[in-house]
Design an enzyme around this catalytic site. Structure first.
Site, PDB file in Angstrom:
ATOM      1  N   GLY A 255     -40.716 -52.238  26.613  1.00 24.34           N
ATOM      2  CA  GLY A 255     -40.070 -51.082  25.998  1.00 24.34           C
ATOM      3  C   GLY A 255     -40.909 -49.833  26.208  1.00 24.34           C
ATOM      4  N   GLY A 256     -41.665 -49.442  25.177  1.00 23.08           N
ATOM      5  CA  GLY A 256     -42.414 -48.184  25.200  1.00 23.08           C
ATOM      6  C   GLY A 256     -43.242 -47.966  26.459  1.00 23.08           C
TER       7      GLY A 256
ATOM      8  CG  HIS B 214     -32.999 -55.486  22.551  1.00 29.05           C
ATOM      9  ND1 HIS B 214     -33.442 -54.980  21.353  1.00 29.05           N
ATOM     10  CD2 HIS B 214     -34.048 -55.454  23.391  1.00 29.05           C
ATOM     11  CE1 HIS B 214     -34.725 -54.646  21.479  1.00 29.05           C
ATOM     12  NE2 HIS B 214     -35.110 -54.921  22.717  1.00 29.05           N
TER      13      HIS B 214
ATOM     14  CG  ASN C 216     -34.738 -52.066  26.786  1.00 24.25           C
ATOM     15  OD1 ASN C 216     -33.992 -51.098  26.989  1.00 24.25           O
ATOM     16  ND2 ASN C 216     -34.635 -52.820  25.708  1.00 24.25           N
ATOM     17  CD1 TRP C 217     -37.153 -47.565  31.250  1.00 27.46           C
ATOM     18  CD2 TRP C 217     -35.865 -45.954  32.143  1.00 27.46           C
ATOM     19  NE1 TRP C 217     -37.568 -47.352  32.545  1.00 27.46           N
ATOM     20  CE2 TRP C 217     -36.792 -46.379  33.112  1.00 27.46           C
ATOM     21  CE3 TRP C 217     -34.938 -44.957  32.468  1.00 27.46           C
ATOM     22  CZ2 TRP C 217     -36.837 -45.824  34.402  1.00 27.46           C
ATOM     23  CZ3 TRP C 217     -34.976 -44.403  33.759  1.00 27.46           C
ATOM     24  CH2 TRP C 217     -35.922 -44.829  34.703  1.00 27.46           C
TER      25      TRP C 217
ATOM     26  CD  GLU D 185     -34.776 -51.914  19.749  1.00 31.80           C
ATOM     27  OE1 GLU D 185     -34.142 -51.357  20.660  1.00 31.80           O
ATOM     28  OE2 GLU D 185     -36.024 -51.983  19.721  1.00 31.80           O
TER      29      GLU D 185
HETATM   30  P1  13P Z   1     -41.882 -52.515  23.099  1.00 32.75           P
HETATM   31  O1  13P Z   1     -42.495 -52.876  24.437  1.00 32.75           O
HETATM   32  O2  13P Z   1     -41.800 -51.040  22.870  1.00 32.75           O
HETATM   33  O3  13P Z   1     -42.535 -53.265  21.979  1.00 32.75           O
HETATM   34  O4  13P Z   1     -40.351 -53.007  23.148  1.00 32.75           O
HETATM   35  C1  13P Z   1     -40.060 -54.275  23.589  1.00 32.75           C
HETATM   36  C2  13P Z   1     -38.589 -54.395  23.769  1.00 32.75           C
HETATM   37  O5  13P Z   1     -37.833 -54.320  22.813  1.00 32.75           O
HETATM   38  C3  13P Z   1     -38.070 -54.570  25.135  1.00 32.75           C
HETATM   39  O6  13P Z   1     -36.721 -54.899  25.132  1.00 32.75           O
END
Ligand code: 13P
Length: 253
Positions: free
Chosen positions: A233-234, A95, A9-10, A97
């Site tokens: 994510g990261g 998600h 997930n960019w 967020e």
């Molecule tokens: P991180 O891997 O940066 O913790 O993010 C996870 C994420 O929200 C994937 O959707």
């Protein structure tokens, strides 16, 4: 036997040059791949170009969000049909967020989940509790309610064509990964809810873990019986790190 899925997930990162380079490096590493499926989810403006780069490779294309509506006067929104048009196979819905910052309720998430299925794409439904919810002993209550909101709207059959991602909010972008045992407990809880409705669907559905997954902790997580890959994510923004995570899945498959 469930297959592993390793999804990047960019989020809202990158640009044309950076995304092209990342994509090329992932494809180069993935062609030596094993059986786990790889997926990247770039921001909307880069979907079509990324899809062209991925055509004929073992890496799939997904989107990070979708409108619950099929078409019409929804300025700035993107429909599931449009995502299918540009080559998406998966769409992330719910998600944390978006739940937190864009005020997406579980009911809206359920509508988005349905919109994705209508276009015969695969929704990746994210669920997960905050730190406060976990420390007050409410993980199961919160995750169960997020899952049931979708189950109530779609029925369990819909999960025959869906993926679930358990993403504890306290582990996202914090470097504080859930332990394999904590993640397994939540994954098993999720699978048990589905098993109470349909054992075969519960057995087959892929449940990904998301939250500070890295190359050096992926194998521990992925070796747990109910963890079928990761939503990254990261670490998905660095090809070497993403491929190291993929390698952990390949070596276990
Ligand atoms: P991180 O891997 O940066 O913790 O993010 C996870 C994420 O929200 C994937 O959707």
């Amino acid at each position: 036997m469930r297959k592993y899925l390793v999804a990047g997930n960019w989020k809202m990162n990158g640009g044309t040059a950076a995304n092209n380079e990342l994509c090329e490096q992932i494809v180069a590493g993935a062609s030596a791949s094993g059986t786990a499926e790889l997926l990247v989810c770039p921001p909307f403006p880069y979907l079509e170009a990324t899809g062209r780069k991925l055509a004929g490779t073992p890496v799939s294309l997904g989107a990070q969000n979708v409108s619950q509506h099929a078409s019409g006067a929804y300025t700035g929104e993107v429909s599931a049909g449009m995502l299918r048009d540009v080559g998406c196979k998966y769409v992330i819905v719910g998600h944390s967020e978006r739940r937190a910052m864009m005020h997406e309720t579980s009911e809206i998430v359920a509508e988005k989940f349905k919109a994705v299925l209508t276009e015969e794409l695969t929704p990746i439904l994210c669920v997960g509790e905050t730190l406060e919810e976990r420390t007050s002993g409410r993980m199961e209550e919160v995750v169960g309610a997020q899952l049931r909101a979708v189950l109530d709207a779609t029925g369990v059959e819909a999960f025959g064509s869906a993926v679930i991602a358990y993403e504890p909010v306290w582990a996202i972008g914090t470097g504080q990964t859930a332990s394999p045992e904590q993640a397994q407990e939540a994954h098993q809880y999720i699978r048990n809810i589905l098993a109470g409705m349909d054992v075969d669907i519960a057995d087959a559905v892929q449940i990904l873990y998301g939250g500070s997954v890295k190359g050096d902790n992926a194998a521990g997580l992925f070796s747990m019986p109910d963890i079928d890959g990761g939503l990254i994510g990261g670490a998905s923004l660095k090809a070497a790190e993403f491929l190291a995570i993929a390698q952990a899945a390949w070596s276990l498959n």
